[in-house]
Design a protein around this motif. Structure first.
Motif, PDB file in Angstrom:
ATOM      1  N   ILE A 178      -6.368  44.860  53.902  1.00 35.95           N
ATOM      2  CA  ILE A 178      -5.325  43.991  53.717  1.00 35.95           C
ATOM      3  C   ILE A 178      -5.684  42.884  54.692  1.00 35.95           C
ATOM      4  CG2 ILE A 178      -4.015  45.562  52.163  1.00 35.95           C
ATOM      5  CD1 ILE A 178      -2.054  45.395  54.176  1.00 35.95           C
ATOM      6  N   SER A 179      -5.168  41.836  54.437  1.00 33.44           N
ATOM      7  CA  SER A 179      -5.146  40.681  55.331  1.00 33.44           C
ATOM      8  C   SER A 179      -3.786  40.802  56.270  1.00 33.44           C
ATOM      9  CB  SER A 179      -5.141  39.268  54.934  1.00 33.44           C
ATOM     10  OG  SER A 179      -3.958  39.166  54.122  1.00 33.44           O
ATOM     11  N   LYS A 180      -3.856  40.207  57.295  1.00 32.63           N
ATOM     12  CA  LYS A 180      -2.463  40.053  58.284  1.00 32.63           C
ATOM     13  C   LYS A 180      -1.271  39.535  57.578  1.00 32.63           C
ATOM     14  CE  LYS A 180      -0.897  38.590  62.793  1.00 32.63           C
ATOM     15  NZ  LYS A 180      -0.991  38.646  64.148  1.00 32.63           N
ATOM     16  N   GLU A 181      -1.644  38.402  56.712  1.00 30.81           N
ATOM     17  CA  GLU A 181      -0.487  37.872  55.753  1.00 30.81           C
ATOM     18  C   GLU A 181       0.037  38.875  54.904  1.00 30.81           C
ATOM     19  OE1 GLU A 181      -3.594  36.463  56.264  1.00 30.81           O
ATOM     20  OE2 GLU A 181      -2.957  35.125  57.773  1.00 30.81           O
ATOM     21  N   GLU A 182      -0.895  39.570  54.302  1.00 34.38           N
ATOM     22  CA  GLU A 182      -0.407  40.428  53.158  1.00 34.38           C
ATOM     23  C   GLU A 182       0.329  41.637  53.978  1.00 34.38           C
ATOM     24  OE1 GLU A 182       0.029  42.277  49.364  1.00 34.38           O
ATOM     25  OE2 GLU A 182      -0.470  40.502  50.059  1.00 34.38           O
ATOM     26  N   ALA A 183      -0.013  41.994  55.073  1.00 35.65           N
ATOM     27  CA  ALA A 183       0.508  43.297  55.932  1.00 35.65           C
ATOM     28  C   ALA A 183       1.902  42.781  56.353  1.00 35.65           C
ATOM     29  CB  ALA A 183      -0.233  43.621  57.055  1.00 35.65           C
ATOM     30  N   GLU A 184       2.071  41.523  56.739  1.00 38.92           N
ATOM     31  CA  GLU A 184       3.396  41.020  57.150  1.00 38.92           C
ATOM     32  C   GLU A 184       4.373  40.921  55.895  1.00 38.92           C
ATOM     33  OE1 GLU A 184       2.374  37.075  59.094  1.00 38.92           O
ATOM     34  OE2 GLU A 184       1.836  38.059  60.914  1.00 38.92           O
ATOM     35  N   ARG A 185       3.643  40.407  54.804  1.00 32.10           N
ATOM     36  CA  ARG A 185       4.537  40.330  53.635  1.00 32.10           C
ATOM     37  C   ARG A 185       5.206  41.538  53.302  1.00 32.10           C
ATOM     38  NH1 ARG A 185       4.361  41.262  48.652  1.00 32.10           N
ATOM     39  NH2 ARG A 185       2.202  41.788  48.356  1.00 32.10           N
ATOM     40  N   LEU A 186       4.172  42.832  53.244  1.00 32.19           N
ATOM     41  CA  LEU A 186       4.449  44.165  52.824  1.00 32.19           C
ATOM     42  C   LEU A 186       5.560  44.702  53.713  1.00 32.19           C
ATOM     43  CD1 LEU A 186       1.120  45.463  51.578  1.00 32.19           C
ATOM     44  CD2 LEU A 186       2.954  44.922  50.131  1.00 32.19           C
ATOM     45  N   GLU A 187       5.409  44.248  55.172  1.00 31.57           N
ATOM     46  CA  GLU A 187       6.064  44.914  56.236  1.00 31.57           C
ATOM     47  C   GLU A 187       7.791  44.313  55.956  1.00 31.57           C
ATOM     48  OE1 GLU A 187       4.177  44.216  59.599  1.00 31.57           O
ATOM     49  OE2 GLU A 187       2.915  45.879  59.751  1.00 31.57           O
ATOM     50  N   ASP A 188       7.852  43.236  55.627  1.00 32.90           N
ATOM     51  CA  ASP A 188       9.039  42.419  55.570  1.00 32.90           C
ATOM     52  C   ASP A 188       9.719  42.950  54.207  1.00 32.90           C
ATOM     53  OD1 ASP A 188       8.537  40.590  57.381  1.00 32.90           O
ATOM     54  OD2 ASP A 188       8.043  39.004  56.237  1.00 32.90           O
ATOM     55  N   GLU A 189       8.931  43.171  53.163  1.00 32.68           N
ATOM     56  CA  GLU A 189       9.701  43.939  51.854  1.00 32.68           C
ATOM     57  C   GLU A 189      10.184  45.442  52.287  1.00 32.68           C
ATOM     58  OE1 GLU A 189       6.845  43.877  48.808  1.00 32.68           O
ATOM     59  OE2 GLU A 189       6.745  41.724  48.804  1.00 32.68           O
ATOM     60  N   LEU A 190       9.524  46.167  52.970  1.00 30.89           N
ATOM     61  CA  LEU A 190       9.598  47.385  53.481  1.00 30.89           C
ATOM     62  C   LEU A 190      11.000  47.287  54.091  1.00 30.89           C
ATOM     63  CD1 LEU A 190       6.094  48.848  53.695  1.00 30.89           C
ATOM     64  CD2 LEU A 190       7.837  49.580  51.928  1.00 30.89           C
ATOM     65  N   VAL A 191      10.960  46.511  55.231  1.00 32.86           N
ATOM     66  CA  VAL A 191      12.175  46.470  56.378  1.00 32.86           C
ATOM     67  C   VAL A 191      13.327  46.032  55.374  1.00 32.86           C
ATOM     68  CG1 VAL A 191      13.177  45.241  58.140  1.00 32.86           C
ATOM     69  CG2 VAL A 191      10.715  46.105  58.342  1.00 32.86           C
ATOM     70  N   GLN A 192      13.173  45.055  54.413  1.00 26.41           N
ATOM     71  CA  GLN A 192      14.363  44.758  53.662  1.00 26.41           C
ATOM     72  C   GLN A 192      15.043  45.974  52.773  1.00 26.41           C
ATOM     73  OE1 GLN A 192      15.415  41.819  55.123  1.00 26.41           O
ATOM     74  NE2 GLN A 192      16.114  41.399  53.067  1.00 26.41           N
ATOM     75  N   ARG A 193      14.153  46.635  52.377  1.00 23.73           N
ATOM     76  CA  ARG A 193      14.544  47.984  51.682  1.00 23.73           C
ATOM     77  C   ARG A 193      15.152  48.864  52.633  1.00 23.73           C
ATOM     78  NH1 ARG A 193       9.222  50.242  48.750  1.00 23.73           N
ATOM     79  NH2 ARG A 193      10.615  52.356  49.216  1.00 23.73           N
ATOM     80  N   LEU A 194      14.680  49.077  53.744  1.00 22.62           N
ATOM     81  CA  LEU A 194      15.409  49.950  54.800  1.00 22.62           C
ATOM     82  C   LEU A 194      16.618  49.273  55.021  1.00 22.62           C
ATOM     83  CD1 LEU A 194      14.927  52.332  56.452  1.00 22.62           C
ATOM     84  CD2 LEU A 194      13.960  50.817  58.380  1.00 22.62           C
ATOM     85  N   MET A 195      16.939  48.195  55.367  1.00 19.94           N
ATOM     86  CA  MET A 195      18.439  47.638  55.560  1.00 19.94           C
ATOM     87  C   MET A 195      19.382  47.744  54.216  1.00 19.94           C
ATOM     88  SD  MET A 195      17.000  44.366  58.112  1.00 19.94           S
ATOM     89  CE  MET A 195      17.669  43.271  57.175  1.00 19.94           C
ATOM     90  N   GLU A 196      18.705  47.244  53.064  1.00 24.55           N
ATOM     91  CA  GLU A 196      19.480  47.604  51.962  1.00 24.55           C
ATOM     92  C   GLU A 196      20.021  48.866  51.662  1.00 24.55           C
ATOM     93  OE1 GLU A 196      21.356  46.066  48.607  1.00 24.55           O
ATOM     94  OE2 GLU A 196      20.835  45.075  50.263  1.00 24.55           O
ATOM     95  N   GLY A 197      19.031  49.907  52.066  1.00 23.86           N
ATOM     96  CA  GLY A 197      19.351  51.234  52.018  1.00 23.86           C
ATOM     97  C   GLY A 197      20.606  51.499  52.846  1.00 23.86           C
ATOM     98  N   ARG A 198      20.480  51.221  53.851  1.00 21.52           N
ATOM     99  CA  ARG A 198      21.422  51.608  55.014  1.00 21.52           C
ATOM    100  C   ARG A 198      22.882  50.934  54.682  1.00 21.52           C
ATOM    101  NH1 ARG A 198      18.136  51.167  60.543  1.00 21.52           N
ATOM    102  NH2 ARG A 198      16.866  53.098  60.515  1.00 21.52           N
TER     103      ARG A 198
END
Length: 84
Positions: free
Chosen positions: A55-75
């Motif tokens: 995956i590209s760096k841009e795709e990795a950043e997008r996926l990481e942002d989504e995962l961090v959002q899920r983590l924060m929402e879960g908390r």
């Protein structure tokens, strides 16, 4: 519950049972979706995919942002349930 209420509500029993099952399934799905261990594992998979060039760096950043959002929402949801 009285006899009359019980008899009148009897036709709705399958609906109430179906609703309860749906609630349990939703609760389990949310628990897994917001599970910090699952999210951390997925973050590691994103890092591995980036390192391997899948995956590209841009795709990795997008996926990481989504995962961090899920983590924060879960908390946030967990804190709400616990009354914090």
């Amino acid at each position: 519950m009285g006899l009359i209420t019980g008899l009148l509500g009897l036709p709705l029993a399958p609906v109430r049972g179906t609703v309860k099952v749906a609630e349990v399934v939703l609760e389990q799905a949310e628990r897994e979706f917001y599970d910090p261990d699952v999210i951390r594992r997925q973050l590691q998979e994103v890092d591995d995919a980036l390192a391997d060039g899948r995956i590209s760096k841009e795709e990795a950043e997008r996926l990481e942002d989504e995962l961090v959002q899920r983590l924060m929402e879960g908390r946030r949801l967990r804190d709400e349930r616990e009354g914090r």
